[in-house]
Design an enzyme around this catalytic site. Structure first.
Site, PDB file in Angstrom:
ATOM      1  N   HIS A  43      28.282 -69.009  24.696  1.00 44.87           N
ATOM      2  CA  HIS A  43      28.830 -69.912  25.692  1.00 44.87           C
ATOM      3  C   HIS A  43      27.377 -70.824  26.355  1.00 44.87           C
ATOM      4  O   HIS A  43      27.971 -71.926  26.876  1.00 44.87           O
ATOM      5  CB  HIS A  43      29.724 -69.375  26.501  1.00 44.87           C
ATOM      6  CG  HIS A  43      28.888 -68.578  27.749  1.00 44.87           C
ATOM      7  ND1 HIS A  43      28.388 -67.209  27.232  1.00 44.87           N
ATOM      8  CD2 HIS A  43      28.504 -68.858  28.899  1.00 44.87           C
ATOM      9  CE1 HIS A  43      27.832 -66.867  28.414  1.00 44.87           C
ATOM     10  NE2 HIS A  43      27.908 -67.717  29.393  1.00 44.87           N
ATOM     11  N   ASP A  44      26.468 -70.261  26.480  1.00 45.53           N
ATOM     12  CA  ASP A  44      25.387 -71.062  27.067  1.00 45.53           C
ATOM     13  C   ASP A  44      24.359 -71.612  26.142  1.00 45.53           C
ATOM     14  O   ASP A  44      23.138 -72.034  26.500  1.00 45.53           O
ATOM     15  CB  ASP A  44      24.637 -70.002  27.920  1.00 45.53           C
ATOM     16  CG  ASP A  44      25.159 -69.860  29.406  1.00 45.53           C
ATOM     17  OD1 ASP A  44      26.144 -70.803  29.561  1.00 45.53           O
ATOM     18  OD2 ASP A  44      24.899 -69.113  30.062  1.00 45.53           O
ATOM     19  N   LYS A  47      22.040 -74.662  27.085  1.00 40.76           N
ATOM     20  CA  LYS A  47      21.058 -74.659  27.580  1.00 40.76           C
ATOM     21  C   LYS A  47      19.727 -74.796  27.077  1.00 40.76           C
ATOM     22  O   LYS A  47      18.483 -75.064  27.679  1.00 40.76           O
ATOM     23  CB  LYS A  47      21.043 -73.199  28.482  1.00 40.76           C
ATOM     24  CG  LYS A  47      22.071 -73.178  29.410  1.00 40.76           C
ATOM     25  CD  LYS A  47      21.979 -71.887  30.446  1.00 40.76           C
ATOM     26  CE  LYS A  47      22.907 -72.024  31.545  1.00 40.76           C
ATOM     27  NZ  LYS A  47      22.510 -70.758  32.320  1.00 40.76           N
TER      28      LYS A  47
END
Length: 65
Positions: A43-44, A47
């Site tokens: 989900h990240d 980044k």
């Protein structure tokens, strides 16, 4: 991801574990549980491409940021 940011790496692993546990408790099928685990773990991932100066900025971002 771990080479970029240890906190984000550990956070993603934790989210994946919690999501898997919840999915099991909800009785998801193996296919859905696998998809949930993968999505939670990744989900990240975006980044990685964002500068640390932006990710760790203590205040509001500017329009350019």
């Amino acid at each position: 991801m771990q080479a970029k940011n240890e906190y984000t790496y550990r956070h993603n692993i934790g989210v994946g574990i919690i999501a898997t546990y919840l999915g099991m408790k909800l009785g998801l099928s193996k296919e859905n549980l696998s998809a949930l685990t993968l999505a939670a773990t990744l989900h990240d991932v975006g980044k990685i491409r964002i500068s640390d100066s932006i990710l760790e900025k203590p205040g509001k971002l500017t329009a350019a940021e």
